[in-house]
Design a protein around this motif. Sequence first.
Motif, PDB file in Angstrom:
ATOM      1  N   ALA A   6       0.961  -1.279   0.017  1.00  0.00           N
ATOM      2  CA  ALA A   6      -0.234   0.045   0.125  1.00  0.00           C
ATOM      3  C   ALA A   6       0.791   1.375   0.020  1.00  0.00           C
ATOM      4  O   ALA A   6       1.907   1.300   0.489  1.00  0.00           O
ATOM      5  CB  ALA A   6      -1.120  -0.006   1.259  1.00  0.00           C
ATOM      6  N   ASP A   7       0.185   2.404  -0.378  1.00  0.00           N
ATOM      7  CA  ASP A   7       1.128   3.726  -0.538  1.00  0.00           C
ATOM      8  C   ASP A   7       0.955   4.565   0.519  1.00  0.00           C
ATOM      9  O   ASP A   7       1.318   5.886   0.612  1.00  0.00           O
ATOM     10  CB  ASP A   7       0.739   4.350  -1.708  1.00  0.00           C
ATOM     11  N   THR A   8       0.289   4.128   1.704  1.00  0.00           N
ATOM     12  CA  THR A   8       0.079   4.784   2.924  1.00  0.00           C
ATOM     13  C   THR A   8       0.471   3.863   4.145  1.00  0.00           C
ATOM     14  O   THR A   8       0.560   2.799   4.420  1.00  0.00           O
ATOM     15  CB  THR A   8      -1.356   5.413   3.492  1.00  0.00           C
ATOM     16  N   VAL A  43      -1.419  -2.397   8.207  1.00  0.00           N
ATOM     17  CA  VAL A  43      -2.283  -3.393   8.294  1.00  0.00           C
ATOM     18  C   VAL A  43      -1.777  -4.798   7.449  1.00  0.00           C
ATOM     19  O   VAL A  43      -2.123  -5.784   7.723  1.00  0.00           O
ATOM     20  CB  VAL A  43      -3.723  -2.872   7.654  1.00  0.00           C
ATOM     21  N   GLN A  44      -1.311  -4.341   6.170  1.00  0.00           N
ATOM     22  CA  GLN A  44      -0.778  -5.463   5.554  1.00  0.00           C
ATOM     23  C   GLN A  44       0.203  -6.313   6.465  1.00  0.00           C
ATOM     24  O   GLN A  44       0.229  -7.496   6.307  1.00  0.00           O
ATOM     25  CB  GLN A  44       0.104  -4.853   4.149  1.00  0.00           C
ATOM     26  N   PRO A  78     -12.038  -1.089  -6.564  1.00  0.00           N
ATOM     27  CA  PRO A  78     -11.502   0.420  -6.544  1.00  0.00           C
ATOM     28  C   PRO A  78     -11.398   0.929  -5.142  1.00  0.00           C
ATOM     29  O   PRO A  78     -10.790   1.818  -5.103  1.00  0.00           O
ATOM     30  CB  PRO A  78     -12.836   0.972  -7.296  1.00  0.00           C
ATOM     31  N   ALA A  79     -12.041   0.547  -4.116  1.00  0.00           N
ATOM     32  CA  ALA A  79     -11.947   0.993  -2.690  1.00  0.00           C
ATOM     33  C   ALA A  79     -10.559   0.887  -2.410  1.00  0.00           C
ATOM     34  O   ALA A  79      -9.812  -0.157  -2.684  1.00  0.00           O
ATOM     35  CB  ALA A  79     -12.813   0.427  -1.877  1.00  0.00           C
ATOM     36  N   ARG A  80      -9.999   1.818  -1.638  1.00  0.00           N
ATOM     37  CA  ARG A  80      -8.614   1.681  -1.006  1.00  0.00           C
ATOM     38  C   ARG A  80      -8.621   0.904   0.301  1.00  0.00           C
ATOM     39  O   ARG A  80      -9.063   1.227   1.279  1.00  0.00           O
ATOM     40  CB  ARG A  80      -7.987   3.215  -0.862  1.00  0.00           C
ATOM     41  N   THR A  81      -8.177  -0.379   0.231  1.00  0.00           N
ATOM     42  CA  THR A  81      -8.188  -1.320   1.275  1.00  0.00           C
ATOM     43  C   THR A  81      -6.607  -1.913   1.239  1.00  0.00           C
ATOM     44  O   THR A  81      -6.110  -1.754   0.172  1.00  0.00           O
ATOM     45  CB  THR A  81      -9.179  -2.354   1.184  1.00  0.00           C
ATOM     46  N   PRO A  82      -6.299  -2.650   2.351  1.00  0.00           N
ATOM     47  CA  PRO A  82      -4.809  -3.542   2.170  1.00  0.00           C
ATOM     48  C   PRO A  82      -4.991  -4.461   1.084  1.00  0.00           C
ATOM     49  O   PRO A  82      -3.760  -4.620   0.910  1.00  0.00           O
ATOM     50  CB  PRO A  82      -4.860  -4.082   3.525  1.00  0.00           C
ATOM     51  N   LEU A  83      -5.816  -4.636   0.597  1.00  0.00           N
ATOM     52  CA  LEU A  83      -5.984  -5.683  -0.649  1.00  0.00           C
ATOM     53  C   LEU A  83      -6.110  -5.042  -1.987  1.00  0.00           C
ATOM     54  O   LEU A  83      -6.122  -6.250  -2.918  1.00  0.00           O
ATOM     55  CB  LEU A  83      -7.124  -6.913  -0.184  1.00  0.00           C
TER      56      LEU A  83
END
Length: 216
Positions: free
Chosen positions: A146-148, A154-155, A197-202
């Motif tokens: 992820a980029d944050t 979380v990942q 499309p949602a920003r999630t860890p996956l």
Amino acid sequence: MPPTRTSRRRPIFGRVYPLMARAMDKGGMAERRRDLPAGLSGQVVEVGAGDGATFAHYPASVERVLAVEPEAHLRALATAAATAAPVSVEVHAGMAERLPVAGASVDAVVFALVLCSVPDQAVALAEAVRVLKPGGQVRFLEHVRADTPRLARVQDVLDATIWPHLLGGCHTGRDTLAAIERAGLRVEHLERFHFPPARTPLSFYVLGTAVAGGAG
């Protein structure tokens, strides 16, 4: 010397993965699979071919695909899928860490949702570089870090606990692009996207092309 390992037992994952892959393809991943091998030609190795979902998308300019899959049930499904492929596909037992191919002998190596789960990305990518001709391509479709910082944390928690056990060794937060560059490959094309499309860890994915042989 012990015999070369060519298979890995993941019977539950081998049966669950095709269901997951079909659901992802229906949700839009099939378009990314189609783009993954577009424009390839000559001799191709597909690493971790799974159930053969990418076979249908190889262009006629590809002479032969050698597909390597270590899990027995997935390999049987891939063998069946090869019979309907538009190009010649041979499916073999084998591992990303030791491909059954001579050095500097293929035009492209394809990874589709594989580098997240190999035991050692550096070893797998070094093996891809070994078998590629100078100027050969690595095509990759992978989910990545992820980029944050919050989502990356979380990942990290998922990867250190349940996720690899549930999903056949999959890791959600590997920095695959950095691993590709450390292997001496030059990324020539890169598309980042979220799926879903949602920003999630996956949901962090990349689709791209890297080239062997330095800047030449």
